[in-house]
Design a protein around this motif. Structure first.
Motif, PDB file in Angstrom:
ATOM      1  N   THR A  21       0.847  -1.187   0.000  1.00 11.93           N
ATOM      2  CA  THR A  21       0.000   0.000   0.000  1.00 11.93           C
ATOM      3  C   THR A  21       0.888   1.246   0.000  1.00 11.93           C
ATOM      4  OG1 THR A  21      -1.652  -1.189   1.288  1.00 11.93           O
ATOM      5  CG2 THR A  21      -1.830   1.194   1.249  1.00 11.93           C
ATOM      6  N   PHE A  22       0.513   2.238  -0.814  1.00 14.04           N
ATOM      7  CA  PHE A  22       1.263   3.490  -0.824  1.00 14.04           C
ATOM      8  C   PHE A  22       0.314   4.647  -1.103  1.00 14.04           C
ATOM      9  CE2 PHE A  22       0.960   2.678  -5.280  1.00 14.04           C
ATOM     10  CZ  PHE A  22       1.078   3.898  -5.917  1.00 14.04           C
ATOM     11  N   SER A  23       0.760   5.840  -0.794  1.00 13.48           N
ATOM     12  CA  SER A  23      -0.011   7.059  -1.052  1.00 13.48           C
ATOM     13  C   SER A  23       0.601   7.779  -2.230  1.00 13.48           C
ATOM     14  CB  SER A  23       0.031   7.981   0.174  1.00 13.48           C
ATOM     15  OG  SER A  23      -0.553   7.338   1.277  1.00 13.48           O
ATOM     16  N   CYS A  24      -0.253   8.422  -3.021  1.00 16.28           N
ATOM     17  CA  CYS A  24       0.239   9.194  -4.164  1.00 16.28           C
ATOM     18  C   CYS A  24      -0.614  10.451  -4.323  1.00 16.28           C
ATOM     19  CB  CYS A  24       0.223   8.355  -5.441  1.00 16.28           C
ATOM     20  SG  CYS A  24      -1.402   7.921  -6.059  1.00 16.28           S
ATOM     21  N   PRO A  25      -0.072  11.434  -5.021  1.00 18.33           N
ATOM     22  CA  PRO A  25      -0.844  12.652  -5.259  1.00 18.33           C
ATOM     23  C   PRO A  25      -2.106  12.350  -6.076  1.00 18.33           C
ATOM     24  CG  PRO A  25       1.466  12.962  -5.846  1.00 18.33           C
ATOM     25  CD  PRO A  25       1.274  11.510  -5.589  1.00 18.33           C
ATOM     26  N   ILE A  26      -3.123  13.145  -5.886  1.00 21.05           N
ATOM     27  CA  ILE A  26      -4.374  12.988  -6.631  1.00 21.05           C
ATOM     28  C   ILE A  26      -4.116  13.060  -8.126  1.00 21.05           C
ATOM     29  CG2 ILE A  26      -6.608  14.080  -7.106  1.00 21.05           C
ATOM     30  CD1 ILE A  26      -6.638  14.906  -4.129  1.00 21.05           C
ATOM     31  N   SER A  27      -3.194  13.914  -8.539  1.00 22.47           N
ATOM     32  CA  SER A  27      -2.894  14.053  -9.969  1.00 22.47           C
ATOM     33  C   SER A  27      -2.312  12.762 -10.543  1.00 22.47           C
ATOM     34  CB  SER A  27      -1.940  15.220 -10.221  1.00 22.47           C
ATOM     35  OG  SER A  27      -0.732  15.023  -9.499  1.00 22.47           O
ATOM     36  N   LEU A  28      -1.488  12.050  -9.757  1.00 22.96           N
ATOM     37  CA  LEU A  28      -0.941  10.781 -10.220  1.00 22.96           C
ATOM     38  C   LEU A  28      -2.043   9.728 -10.316  1.00 22.96           C
ATOM     39  CD1 LEU A  28       1.321   8.898 -11.061  1.00 22.96           C
ATOM     40  CD2 LEU A  28       1.864   8.577  -8.637  1.00 22.96           C
ATOM     41  N   LYS A  29      -2.942   9.701  -9.345  1.00 23.95           N
ATOM     42  CA  LYS A  29      -4.069   8.755  -9.388  1.00 23.95           C
ATOM     43  C   LYS A  29      -4.908   9.000 -10.641  1.00 23.95           C
ATOM     44  CE  LYS A  29      -7.267   5.813  -7.929  1.00 23.95           C
ATOM     45  NZ  LYS A  29      -8.272   5.754  -8.938  1.00 23.95           N
ATOM     46  N   ALA A  30      -5.120  10.262 -10.986  1.00 17.31           N
ATOM     47  CA  ALA A  30      -5.887  10.582 -12.199  1.00 17.31           C
ATOM     48  C   ALA A  30      -5.161  10.075 -13.448  1.00 17.31           C
ATOM     49  CB  ALA A  30      -6.121  12.088 -12.289  1.00 17.31           C
ATOM     50  N   GLU A  31      -3.838  10.218 -13.476  1.00 18.90           N
ATOM     51  CA  GLU A  31      -3.057   9.706 -14.613  1.00 18.90           C
ATOM     52  C   GLU A  31      -3.121   8.190 -14.689  1.00 18.90           C
ATOM     53  OE1 GLU A  31      -1.138  11.369 -17.181  1.00 18.90           O
ATOM     54  OE2 GLU A  31      -2.597  12.829 -16.465  1.00 18.90           O
ATOM     55  N   LEU A  32      -3.066   7.532 -13.543  1.00 20.07           N
ATOM     56  CA  LEU A  32      -3.175   6.074 -13.513  1.00 20.07           C
ATOM     57  C   LEU A  32      -4.555   5.615 -13.993  1.00 20.07           C
ATOM     58  CD1 LEU A  32      -1.339   5.389 -10.159  1.00 20.07           C
ATOM     59  CD2 LEU A  32      -0.544   4.709 -12.429  1.00 20.07           C
ATOM     60  N   ASP A  33      -5.590   6.354 -13.628  1.00 22.55           N
ATOM     61  CA  ASP A  33      -6.936   6.047 -14.118  1.00 22.55           C
ATOM     62  C   ASP A  33      -6.999   6.189 -15.640  1.00 22.55           C
ATOM     63  OD1 ASP A  33      -8.042   5.470 -11.610  1.00 22.55           O
ATOM     64  OD2 ASP A  33      -8.676   7.551 -11.285  1.00 22.55           O
ATOM     65  N   ARG A  34      -6.384   7.251 -16.163  1.00 24.49           N
ATOM     66  CA  ARG A  34      -6.362   7.449 -17.621  1.00 24.49           C
ATOM     67  C   ARG A  34      -5.561   6.346 -18.304  1.00 24.49           C
ATOM     68  NH1 ARG A  34      -6.820  12.961 -16.187  1.00 24.49           N
ATOM     69  NH2 ARG A  34      -4.603  13.297 -15.885  1.00 24.49           N
ATOM     70  N   TYR A  35      -4.448   5.946 -17.689  1.00 25.10           N
ATOM     71  CA  TYR A  35      -3.634   4.874 -18.257  1.00 25.10           C
ATOM     72  C   TYR A  35      -4.449   3.581 -18.316  1.00 25.10           C
ATOM     73  CZ  TYR A  35       0.453   2.099 -19.430  1.00 25.10           C
ATOM     74  OH  TYR A  35       1.334   1.285 -20.085  1.00 25.10           O
ATOM     75  N   ALA A  36      -5.177   3.280 -17.235  1.00 27.46           N
ATOM     76  CA  ALA A  36      -6.001   2.070 -17.202  1.00 27.46           C
ATOM     77  C   ALA A  36      -7.067   2.104 -18.295  1.00 27.46           C
ATOM     78  CB  ALA A  36      -6.643   1.910 -15.825  1.00 27.46           C
ATOM     79  N   ALA A  37      -7.630   3.269 -18.550  1.00 24.11           N
ATOM     80  CA  ALA A  37      -8.637   3.397 -19.605  1.00 24.11           C
ATOM     81  C   ALA A  37      -8.019   3.161 -20.986  1.00 24.11           C
ATOM     82  CB  ALA A  37      -9.296   4.776 -19.539  1.00 24.11           C
ATOM     83  N   VAL A  38      -6.847   3.725 -21.217  1.00 27.65           N
ATOM     84  CA  VAL A  38      -6.161   3.524 -22.500  1.00 27.65           C
ATOM     85  C   VAL A  38      -5.739   2.066 -22.644  1.00 27.65           C
ATOM     86  CG1 VAL A  38      -4.115   4.135 -23.850  1.00 27.65           C
ATOM     87  CG2 VAL A  38      -5.415   5.922 -22.693  1.00 27.65           C
ATOM     88  N   TYR A  39      -5.298   1.448 -21.556  1.00 21.68           N
ATOM     89  CA  TYR A  39      -4.933   0.031 -21.573  1.00 21.68           C
ATOM     90  C   TYR A  39      -6.140  -0.808 -21.997  1.00 21.68           C
ATOM     91  CZ  TYR A  39      -3.335  -4.554 -20.093  1.00 21.68           C
ATOM     92  OH  TYR A  39      -2.994  -5.873 -20.071  1.00 21.68           O
ATOM     93  N   ALA A  40      -7.296  -0.539 -21.396  1.00 18.22           N
ATOM     94  CA  ALA A  40      -8.512  -1.287 -21.731  1.00 18.22           C
ATOM     95  C   ALA A  40      -8.872  -1.104 -23.200  1.00 18.22           C
ATOM     96  CB  ALA A  40      -9.662  -0.835 -20.838  1.00 18.22           C
TER      97      ALA A  40
END
Length: 81
Positions: A21-40
């Motif tokens: 488990t780790f913490s990250c900035p909200i902006s990084l979480k948003a980028e990870l969400d976008r990456y997951a969408a592009v991956y899908a």
């Protein structure tokens, strides 16, 4: 036919894992969400934002020359049993 260029990580393999488990900035979480969408969209398989993180870290560490130089000088790291 999917003409989207493949992502740098490629399709994610199934592996044995441990939870971290780790913490990250909200902006990084948003980028990870976008990456997951592009991956899908690219691979036709939905993943959550956390799924590619270990592979991203592994790729980053594999390319970090400074880390490898210093790691060669230190004691070997053993995986937990």
């Amino acid at each position: 036919m999917n003409t989207t260029k493949k992502l740098r990580l490629g399709a994610l393999p199934k592996t044995e894992a441990t939870k971290l488990t780790f913490s990250c900035p909200i902006s990084l979480k948003a980028e990870l969400d976008r990456y997951a969408a592009v991956y899908a969209q690219t691979y036709g398989k939905a993943v959550d934002a956390a799924t590619p993180i270990p592979y991203m870290l592994e790729a980053f560490m594999a390319r970090d020359r400074g880390f490898h130089r210093k790691a060669q000088k230190s004691l070997p790291v053993r995986a937990p049993a």
